[in-house]
Design a protein around this motif. Structure first.
Motif, PDB file in Angstrom:
ATOM      1  N   PRO A  46       0.812  -1.221   0.000  1.00 23.22           N
ATOM      2  CA  PRO A  46       0.000   0.000   0.000  1.00 23.22           C
ATOM      3  C   PRO A  46       0.845   1.270   0.000  1.00 23.22           C
ATOM      4  CG  PRO A  46       0.058  -0.917   2.196  1.00 23.22           C
ATOM      5  CD  PRO A  46       0.740  -1.916   1.301  1.00 23.22           C
ATOM      6  N   LEU A  47       2.157   1.131   0.208  1.00 20.53           N
ATOM      7  CA  LEU A  47       3.041   2.298   0.284  1.00 20.53           C
ATOM      8  C   LEU A  47       3.638   2.678  -1.064  1.00 20.53           C
ATOM      9  CD1 LEU A  47       4.971   1.301   3.550  1.00 20.53           C
ATOM     10  CD2 LEU A  47       2.881   2.648   3.338  1.00 20.53           C
ATOM     11  N   MET A  48       3.346   1.901  -2.103  1.00 18.77           N
ATOM     12  CA  MET A  48       3.962   2.162  -3.403  1.00 18.77           C
ATOM     13  C   MET A  48       3.673   3.566  -3.931  1.00 18.77           C
ATOM     14  SD  MET A  48       3.648  -1.566  -5.252  1.00 18.77           S
ATOM     15  CE  MET A  48       4.476  -2.982  -4.511  1.00 18.77           C
ATOM     16  N   PRO A  49       2.436   4.075  -3.813  1.00 20.87           N
ATOM     17  CA  PRO A  49       2.217   5.468  -4.227  1.00 20.87           C
ATOM     18  C   PRO A  49       3.061   6.456  -3.412  1.00 20.87           C
ATOM     19  CG  PRO A  49       0.127   4.303  -4.090  1.00 20.87           C
ATOM     20  CD  PRO A  49       1.157   3.404  -3.485  1.00 20.87           C
ATOM     21  N   ALA A  50       3.317   6.155  -2.128  1.00 23.19           N
ATOM     22  CA  ALA A  50       4.157   7.030  -1.297  1.00 23.19           C
ATOM     23  C   ALA A  50       5.603   6.994  -1.782  1.00 23.19           C
ATOM     24  CB  ALA A  50       4.074   6.596   0.164  1.00 23.19           C
ATOM     25  N   PHE A  51       6.087   5.810  -2.199  1.00 22.64           N
ATOM     26  CA  PHE A  51       7.444   5.710  -2.749  1.00 22.64           C
ATOM     27  C   PHE A  51       7.555   6.507  -4.044  1.00 22.64           C
ATOM     28  CE2 PHE A  51       7.520   1.186  -0.778  1.00 22.64           C
ATOM     29  CZ  PHE A  51       7.789   1.713   0.474  1.00 22.64           C
ATOM     30  N   SER A 164      -2.919  -7.497   7.731  1.00 26.79           N
ATOM     31  CA  SER A 164      -2.502  -6.598   8.805  1.00 26.79           C
ATOM     32  C   SER A 164      -1.287  -5.772   8.415  1.00 26.79           C
ATOM     33  CB  SER A 164      -2.191  -7.407  10.071  1.00 26.79           C
ATOM     34  OG  SER A 164      -3.309  -8.144  10.480  1.00 26.79           O
ATOM     35  N   GLY A 165      -0.337  -6.420   7.732  1.00 27.84           N
ATOM     36  CA  GLY A 165       0.852  -5.691   7.305  1.00 27.84           C
ATOM     37  C   GLY A 165       0.501  -4.551   6.378  1.00 27.84           C
ATOM     38  N   ARG A 166      -0.347  -4.834   5.408  1.00 28.07           N
ATOM     39  CA  ARG A 166      -0.757  -3.804   4.458  1.00 28.07           C
ATOM     40  C   ARG A 166      -1.608  -2.731   5.135  1.00 28.07           C
ATOM     41  NH1 ARG A 166      -0.732  -8.827   1.503  1.00 28.07           N
ATOM     42  NH2 ARG A 166      -0.104  -8.617  -0.688  1.00 28.07           N
ATOM     43  N   LEU A 167      -2.560  -3.180   5.963  1.00 31.75           N
ATOM     44  CA  LEU A 167      -3.484  -2.241   6.600  1.00 31.75           C
ATOM     45  C   LEU A 167      -2.746  -1.330   7.579  1.00 31.75           C
ATOM     46  CD1 LEU A 167      -7.019  -3.223   7.833  1.00 31.75           C
ATOM     47  CD2 LEU A 167      -5.633  -1.599   9.106  1.00 31.75           C
ATOM     48  N   LEU A 168      -1.925  -1.927   8.464  1.00 28.75           N
ATOM     49  CA  LEU A 168      -1.198  -1.130   9.447  1.00 28.75           C
ATOM     50  C   LEU A 168      -0.231  -0.167   8.780  1.00 28.75           C
ATOM     51  CD1 LEU A 168      -0.327  -3.692  12.278  1.00 28.75           C
ATOM     52  CD2 LEU A 168      -1.734  -1.639  12.493  1.00 28.75           C
ATOM     53  N   TYR A 175      -0.644   8.963   8.676  1.00 25.69           N
ATOM     54  CA  TYR A 175      -0.562   9.915   9.780  1.00 25.69           C
ATOM     55  C   TYR A 175       0.870  10.214  10.228  1.00 25.69           C
ATOM     56  CZ  TYR A 175      -5.557   9.015  10.067  1.00 25.69           C
ATOM     57  OH  TYR A 175      -6.897   8.893   9.764  1.00 25.69           O
ATOM     58  N   TRP A 176       1.747   9.223  10.170  1.00 28.94           N
ATOM     59  CA  TRP A 176       3.103   9.413  10.687  1.00 28.94           C
ATOM     60  C   TRP A 176       4.212   9.091   9.679  1.00 28.94           C
ATOM     61  CZ3 TRP A 176      -0.555   6.826  13.895  1.00 28.94           C
ATOM     62  CH2 TRP A 176      -1.039   7.606  14.946  1.00 28.94           C
ATOM     63  N   GLY A 177       3.850   8.751   8.469  1.00 32.05           N
ATOM     64  CA  GLY A 177       4.863   8.462   7.460  1.00 32.05           C
ATOM     65  C   GLY A 177       5.112   6.976   7.304  1.00 32.05           C
ATOM     66  N   TRP A 178       5.605   6.602   6.123  1.00 35.93           N
ATOM     67  CA  TRP A 178       5.763   5.177   5.817  1.00 35.93           C
ATOM     68  C   TRP A 178       6.837   4.503   6.661  1.00 35.93           C
ATOM     69  CZ3 TRP A 178      10.454   3.430   4.112  1.00 35.93           C
ATOM     70  CH2 TRP A 178      11.321   4.352   3.491  1.00 35.93           C
ATOM     71  N   ARG A 179       7.825   5.270   7.146  1.00 37.28           N
ATOM     72  CA  ARG A 179       8.883   4.644   7.952  1.00 37.28           C
ATOM     73  C   ARG A 179       8.339   4.122   9.284  1.00 37.28           C
ATOM     74  NH1 ARG A 179      13.816   5.780   5.602  1.00 37.28           N
ATOM     75  NH2 ARG A 179      13.762   7.472   4.065  1.00 37.28           N
ATOM     76  N   VAL A 180       7.439   4.853   9.875  1.00 35.45           N
ATOM     77  CA  VAL A 180       6.791   4.388  11.118  1.00 35.45           C
ATOM     78  C   VAL A 180       5.969   3.130  10.835  1.00 35.45           C
ATOM     79  CG1 VAL A 180       5.070   4.956  12.872  1.00 35.45           C
ATOM     80  CG2 VAL A 180       6.742   6.675  12.159  1.00 35.45           C
ATOM     81  N   GLY A 181       5.286   3.127   9.699  1.00 31.44           N
ATOM     82  CA  GLY A 181       4.496   1.956   9.333  1.00 31.44           C
ATOM     83  C   GLY A 181       5.354   0.706   9.208  1.00 31.44           C
ATOM     84  N   SER A 262      -7.681   8.334   0.169  1.00 31.22           N
ATOM     85  CA  SER A 262      -6.479   8.698   0.922  1.00 31.22           C
ATOM     86  C   SER A 262      -5.595   7.459   1.096  1.00 31.22           C
ATOM     87  CB  SER A 262      -6.871   9.238   2.299  1.00 31.22           C
ATOM     88  OG  SER A 262      -7.441   8.196   3.089  1.00 31.22           O
ATOM     89  N   GLN A 263      -4.351   7.675   1.585  1.00 28.70           N
ATOM     90  CA  GLN A 263      -3.457   6.555   1.864  1.00 28.70           C
ATOM     91  C   GLN A 263      -4.069   5.611   2.901  1.00 28.70           C
ATOM     92  OE1 GLN A 263       0.199   6.066   0.647  1.00 28.70           O
ATOM     93  NE2 GLN A 263      -0.774   4.126   1.150  1.00 28.70           N
ATOM     94  N   ALA A 264      -4.723   6.172   3.903  1.00 26.64           N
ATOM     95  CA  ALA A 264      -5.358   5.341   4.939  1.00 26.64           C
ATOM     96  C   ALA A 264      -6.500   4.522   4.355  1.00 26.64           C
ATOM     97  CB  ALA A 264      -5.880   6.219   6.074  1.00 26.64           C
ATOM     98  N   ALA A 265      -7.299   5.127   3.470  1.00 26.84           N
ATOM     99  CA  ALA A 265      -8.423   4.405   2.862  1.00 26.84           C
ATOM    100  C   ALA A 265      -7.929   3.260   1.995  1.00 26.84           C
ATOM    101  CB  ALA A 265      -9.283   5.369   2.041  1.00 26.84           C
ATOM    102  N   VAL A 266      -6.830   3.483   1.275  1.00 28.05           N
ATOM    103  CA  VAL A 266      -6.241   2.406   0.470  1.00 28.05           C
ATOM    104  C   VAL A 266      -5.782   1.267   1.374  1.00 28.05           C
ATOM    105  CG1 VAL A 266      -4.268   1.787  -0.981  1.00 28.05           C
ATOM    106  CG2 VAL A 266      -5.602   3.837  -1.495  1.00 28.05           C
TER     107      VAL A 266
END
Length: 419
Positions: A46-51, A164-168, A175-181, A262-266
């Protein structure tokens, strides 16, 4: 005819049967292992758009964060099974989980894209010690009547972990950036590793073998002479390639107009994975009772129907299509993976490794190709690619309905797949 190796210390009829305390402990451990492995593997999806936004890479380039891991994982698993033949199933799996969790934690701190990709590639190497070996452990230690259910429960853990990995990662990144995720997933992986270490019973039917590459190559040759196993490997290629490709680019589609997620909705879209928690043990158990050849094609039919629904622009039809595809994928993987072990008792580790090699190579190849098609033709390009793959997989599953079952051995173990 080959027989399943038996440890001299294993008492007669010591196979783990469902309904026993040993079965519950085994499945708690394997559930935790599946959870950890697949949350760490797929947390980047789910973080690919953020990358893409942070590093300026395209959809196909961003997908390398997953494709590199699965590509290395596919090759490394060909050797992980052999190492477990020498060192033991549980020690290899424990080491795999702990090293992988530490690597995931490190990826949360790496400063640049190429360093990130290097660590993700290394993660594929360390993760390789679990999936193929877990399949081998189940087929060695469980009673034939319980293998389908046990494999289904392990895959359920994989489904929960993947979800869970994708959702979390997706929600925390919003909210806090992909590194926290990603860091959170690493900590979760360490906790699951401890549970696995403490809960999994030691092997009772494992017999150590010397690392004879000539013998291994002979086993591989025998495996490919089987009338069913090469087709099951092909099915694994299609199953994982289709599934990963759809989820890789679904986020890009839903974050664009007219949906504007949003990123959270994805990230929340991956809660659809909960379907796999039920479909894998349910279809695995049904296949064990009715015969795998009679059920596998239904899984591919569901996948194909789901893909067809995603051609629509209506959001409810897209989500319905993803639900059908997810149900079919987890059910199909449960059936195919348990069938592989039951057709290759003389080389379980090698057969499991080969199945997963094709499984993850499908993820790497089709997943990357999907990015190129998404860039050129949008979602219709992605859906067209995976639709063709699903149609071929359905044709193969239909062909496997005529596969002749091999004979059943004593002590409740199958000499080869009877379904």
């Amino acid at each position: 005819m080959h027989s399943t190796p038996q440890s001299p210390d294993a008492p007669p009829n010591s196979a783990i049967h469902h309904g026993t305390a040993a079965f519950r402990r085994t499945n708690i451990a394997l559930f935790a292992a599946g959870f950890a492995t697949f949350s760490m593997l797929y947390c980047v999806q789910p973080l690919m758009p953020a990358f893409t936004k942070e590093y300026g890479v395209g959809a196909a380039g961003s997908a390398l964060s997953l494709s590199l891991t699965t590509g290395v994982l596919a090759v490394a698993m060909l050797f992980a099974g052999n190492l477990s033949d020498r060192w033991g199933r549980k020690p290899v799996m424990v080491l795999s989980l702990f090293l992988s969790a530490l690597l995931v934690l490190c990826t949360g701190f790496v400063p640049n894209w190429y360093g990130f990709l290097a660590l993700r590639a290394l993660l594929g190497l360390t993760l390789s010690g679990l999936p193929a070996v877990a399949m081998t452990y189940i087929n060695e230690e469980m009673h034939a009547e319980s293998i389908g259910l046990g494999m289904g429960l392990y895959i359920s853990g994989s489904a929960v972990g993947g979800m869970s990995g994708r959702l979390l990662a997706g929600v925390l990144a919003n909210y806090w950036g992909w590194r926290v995720g990603i860091g959170t997933i690493g900590v979760t992986g360490l906790c699951a590793s401890v549970i696995f270490l403490r809960a999994l019973p030691a092997s009772r039917h494992f017999v150590p073998r010397a690392l004879s590459w000539r013998r291994k190559l002979g086993h591989i040759s025998d495996i490919f002479k089987d009338s069913g196993l090469p087709w099951l490997f092909t099915e694994g290629f299609f199953l994982m390639g289709i599934f990963v490709t759809v989820y890789n680019y679904l986020g890009y589609r839903l974050m664009a107009a007219p949906y504007d997620f949003s990123q959270a909705a994805v990230g929340l879209i991956f809660s659809v994975y909960i379907i796999g928690i039920f479909s894998s043990p349910w279809m695995g158990h049904i296949a064990g009772r009715l015969g795998r050849r009679k059920v596998l094609w239904i899984a591919f039919a569901l996948i194909l129907a789901g893909i067809m629904l995603t051609f629509s622009t209506a959001l409810w039809m897209i989500i319905s299509g993803v639900v059908a595809l997810t149900f079919g994928f987890f059910g199909g993987h449960s059936i195919a993976s348990s069938w592989v072990g039951r057709r290759a008792p003389f080389a379980k580790a090698q057969a499991a490794s080969l199945y997963l090699f094709f499984y993850y190579i499908g993820s790497a190849i089709i997943g990357t190709a999907g990015g190129l098609l998404y860039t050129a033709w949008g979602w219709n390009g992605v859906a067209g690619l995976v639709g063709v793959m699903a149609l071929i997989g359905l044709a193969i599953a239909w062909k496997l309905r005529g596969l002749v079952p091999l004979e059943v051995t004593h002590q409740g173990h199958l000499c080869s797949g009877s379904s």
